[in-house]
Design a protein around this motif. Structure first.
Motif, mmCIF file in Angstrom:
data_model
loop_
_atom_site.group_PDB
_atom_site.id
_atom_site.type_symbol
_atom_site.label_atom_id
_atom_site.label_comp_id
_atom_site.label_asym_id
_atom_site.label_seq_id
_atom_site.Cartn_x
_atom_site.Cartn_y
_atom_site.Cartn_z
ATOM 1 N N MET A 1 1.026 -1.240 -0.063
ATOM 2 C CA MET A 1 -0.002 -0.065 -0.026
ATOM 3 C C MET A 1 0.876 1.363 0.084
ATOM 4 N N SER A 2 2.128 1.297 0.762
ATOM 5 C CA SER A 2 2.805 2.456 0.783
ATOM 6 C C SER A 2 3.458 2.786 -0.536
ATOM 7 N N ALA A 3 3.727 1.594 -1.135
ATOM 8 C CA ALA A 3 4.314 1.834 -2.611
ATOM 9 C C ALA A 3 3.461 2.477 -3.564
ATOM 10 N N TYR A 4 1.993 2.358 -3.416
ATOM 11 C CA TYR A 4 1.030 2.595 -4.281
ATOM 12 C C TYR A 4 0.994 4.471 -3.946
ATOM 13 N N ILE A 5 0.858 4.536 -2.393
ATOM 14 C CA ILE A 5 0.880 5.890 -2.108
ATOM 15 C C ILE A 5 1.961 6.837 -2.479
ATOM 16 N N LYS A 6 3.181 6.290 -2.516
ATOM 17 C CA LYS A 6 4.203 6.904 -3.063
ATOM 18 C C LYS A 6 4.243 7.080 -4.812
ATOM 19 N N GLN A 7 3.603 6.330 -5.317
ATOM 20 C CA GLN A 7 3.619 6.543 -6.708
ATOM 21 C C GLN A 7 2.601 7.508 -6.980
ATOM 22 N N LEU A 8 1.525 7.359 -6.235
ATOM 23 C CA LEU A 8 0.437 8.701 -6.375
ATOM 24 C C LEU A 8 1.158 10.143 -6.359
ATOM 25 N N ASN A 9 2.063 9.915 -4.977
ATOM 26 C CA ASN A 9 2.556 11.266 -4.623
ATOM 27 C C ASN A 9 3.425 11.916 -5.894
ATOM 28 N N ARG A 10 4.212 10.671 -6.496
ATOM 29 C CA ARG A 10 5.109 11.343 -7.396
ATOM 30 C C ARG A 10 4.285 11.572 -8.807
ATOM 31 N N MET A 11 3.133 10.961 -9.015
ATOM 32 C CA MET A 11 2.276 11.487 -10.192
ATOM 33 C C MET A 11 1.760 13.033 -9.965
ATOM 34 N N ALA A 12 1.443 13.082 -8.581
ATOM 35 C CA ALA A 12 0.846 14.408 -8.499
ATOM 36 C C ALA A 12 2.044 15.515 -8.440
ATOM 37 N N GLU A 13 3.101 15.131 -7.940
ATOM 38 C CA GLU A 13 4.366 16.144 -8.107
ATOM 39 C C GLU A 13 4.639 16.514 -9.769
ATOM 40 N N ALA A 14 4.483 15.146 -10.460
ATOM 41 C CA ALA A 14 4.879 15.601 -11.909
ATOM 42 C C ALA A 14 3.670 16.305 -12.603
ATOM 43 N N ASN A 15 2.820 16.090 -12.216
ATOM 44 C CA ASN A 15 1.424 16.845 -12.938
ATOM 45 C C ASN A 15 1.454 18.372 -12.514
ATOM 46 N N SER A 16 1.894 18.553 -11.117
ATOM 47 C CA SER A 16 1.935 20.038 -10.502
ATOM 48 C C SER A 16 2.989 20.855 -11.282
ATOM 49 N N LEU A 17 4.257 20.100 -11.716
ATOM 50 C CA LEU A 17 5.392 20.888 -12.219
ATOM 51 C C LEU A 17 5.008 21.081 -13.724
ATOM 52 N N GLN A 18 4.101 20.146 -14.269
ATOM 53 C CA GLN A 18 3.877 20.438 -15.816
ATOM 54 C C GLN A 18 3.000 21.524 -16.038
ATOM 55 N N THR A 19 1.687 21.733 -15.102
ATOM 56 C CA THR A 19 0.694 22.983 -15.440
ATOM 57 C C THR A 19 0.967 23.880 -14.441
ATOM 58 N N PRO A 20 0.941 25.391 -14.761
ATOM 59 C CA PRO A 20 0.969 26.313 -13.830
ATOM 60 C C PRO A 20 -0.185 26.412 -13.046
ATOM 61 N N PRO A 21 -0.247 27.115 -12.002
ATOM 62 C CA PRO A 21 -1.609 27.202 -11.244
ATOM 63 C C PRO A 21 -2.800 27.867 -12.094
ATOM 64 N N LEU A 22 -4.004 27.733 -11.503
ATOM 65 C CA LEU A 22 -4.881 28.129 -12.545
ATOM 66 C C LEU A 22 -4.845 29.705 -12.453
ATOM 67 N N GLN A 23 -4.528 30.240 -11.602
ATOM 68 C CA GLN A 23 -4.381 31.899 -11.421
ATOM 69 C C GLN A 23 -3.341 32.372 -12.567
ATOM 70 N N GLN A 24 -2.296 31.585 -12.833
ATOM 71 C CA GLN A 24 -1.193 31.931 -13.633
ATOM 72 C C GLN A 24 -1.814 31.670 -15.045
ATOM 73 N N GLN A 25 -2.526 30.631 -15.317
ATOM 74 C CA GLN A 25 -3.077 30.371 -16.435
ATOM 75 C C GLN A 25 -4.336 31.521 -16.953
ATOM 76 N N PHE A 26 -5.089 31.847 -16.053
ATOM 77 C CA PHE A 26 -5.778 32.832 -16.390
ATOM 78 C C PHE A 26 -5.196 34.253 -16.514
ATOM 79 N N GLN A 27 -4.155 34.726 -15.705
ATOM 80 C CA GLN A 27 -3.522 35.900 -15.959
ATOM 81 C C GLN A 27 -3.029 35.907 -17.469
ATOM 82 N N ALA A 28 -2.382 34.843 -17.773
ATOM 83 C CA ALA A 28 -1.703 34.724 -18.954
ATOM 84 C C ALA A 28 -2.787 34.882 -20.212
ATOM 85 N N TRP A 29 -3.854 34.188 -19.912
ATOM 86 C CA TRP A 29 -4.956 34.213 -21.059
ATOM 87 C C TRP A 29 -5.437 35.560 -21.094
#
Length: 90
Positions: A1-29
């Motif tokens: 179970m802990s390996a699964y949680i670590k994998q989810l955390n890594r995936m969440a970190e990768a996603n957060s690094l790829q997309t800027p926060p919504l406020q930044q996306q809005f301001q750029a648009w």
């Protein structure tokens, strides 16, 4: 179970690094719009299409940036909701 949680955390970190926060996306648009197109009321549908997310996530961003929600009432009882930029007074 802990390996699964670590994998989810890594995936969440990768996603957060790829997309800027919504406020930044809005301001750029919003900054990419021509000046004449920025000085008007906007419907939530416009924001949803431009940002690719739901209004319930966009609303808090708009409120933080000083946007106001307003309504146009009609004699038929229906109304239209729209968002007004902070620099505009209607």
């Amino acid at each position: 179970m802990s390996a699964y949680i670590k994998q989810l955390n890594r995936m969440a970190e990768a996603n957060s690094l790829q997309t800027p926060p919504l406020q930044q996306q809005f301001q750029a648009w919003y900054a990419s719009l021509p000046e004449i197109a920025r000085c008007r009321p906007f419907s939530m549908v416009e924001f949803e299409r431009a940002l690719g997310t739901q209004g319930k996530y966009i609303s808090p961003v708009l409120l933080d940036l000083g946007w106001r929600r307003e309504r146009r009432w009609s004699s038929r009882g229906q109304y239209h909701r729209y968002w007004v930029p902070p620099q505009i007074r209607l």
